[in-house]
Design an enzyme around this catalytic site. Sequence first.
Site, PDB file in Angstrom:
ATOM      1  N   ASP A 125      -9.423   5.326  -4.102  1.00 48.22           N
ATOM      2  CA  ASP A 125      -9.178   4.665  -2.824  1.00 48.22           C
ATOM      3  C   ASP A 125     -10.474   4.134  -2.217  1.00 48.22           C
ATOM      4  OD1 ASP A 125      -6.469   5.086  -2.897  1.00 48.22           O
ATOM      5  OD2 ASP A 125      -6.503   6.879  -1.654  1.00 48.22           O
ATOM      6  N   ARG A 176      -5.652  -2.211  -6.105  1.00 55.10           N
ATOM      7  CA  ARG A 176      -4.676  -2.215  -5.019  1.00 55.10           C
ATOM      8  C   ARG A 176      -5.270  -3.103  -3.928  1.00 55.10           C
ATOM      9  NH1 ARG A 176      -4.597   3.150  -2.361  1.00 55.10           N
ATOM     10  NH2 ARG A 176      -3.058   3.853  -3.892  1.00 55.10           N
TER      11      ARG A 176
END
Length: 302
Positions: A125, A176
């Site tokens: 992330d 992402r």
Amino acid sequence: MSLFNYAVAKTIMHVPKPIVSYFAKGYIAGSTLADAVQVSKDLNRQGMMTTIDILGEFITQFDQAIEFKNQALEILRTIDREKLNGNLSIKPTQMGLLLDPERCFELIHELVSEAKKLGSFVRIDMEDVGTTDATLEMFDKLRWEFPGHVGTVLQSYLRRTPQDIANHADGYQNYRLCKGIYVEPRIHAWKNTQAINGNFSNCLAQMLEQGAYAAIATHDEFLVFEAMHLVRKMNLTADQYEFQMLLGVDEELREIILAGGHRLRIYVPYGRDWLPYSRRRLKENPSIAQHALKQMLGINKH
């Protein structure tokens, strides 16, 4: 922005924990890995993939990083054992990035190595802009050693993102793409909603044109429309991209995405450290609180 949403965005960081808990309970799987597994199984049965994340970040002692790494290993092994259609998401600061970057990389390397052995995947992330360079450096090292088993996150509100995509055009890419939720200085981040959305669409096109696998993470119907249009225009197959959404957010939109023949992955967070995550999400998307309030008052009942 409605008056209600404005009030939530401005005050959520000061709202007492029990109240935040009420509004956020539908958007966190629970406090244990078993809770996340059960939610993942339910979503899998409905045709959705998942990514499991144990909540917690910005640790203060490296022993905490080792404990989080061990829990992340258990997530990977549980995904394999339970035959879940899912993967793992981790945060670099949870693995000690701000304490010892080299040891942090070693921990993440161990996780991605285990993911390769299990035929799984780790999403690294992205956090605040102060960690962006270090996170991308780790991804750049890992993508050559573990293609197909590691990816990272890029944020469309950051001005730098198109260049970051271009910098990784020479090999395996898996991103992402999201808007971004951390409060950043204007010198680093676009503040205008149209600019953020425009950068999102442009960055998605840039990723796909470079041959990247793109996980399109948004609850913005306009951006979903833009992404679907781009997918059709480029004649992409369903295995070249996916949509991603948060647990409990806009379940009608996720049904629309699935009905369109697109793959969808749901972010399934769990753990005791749910409060900072919940406050950030409510600040980013006050409609979550509005929806929960309507349910509490019985407004949505027919």
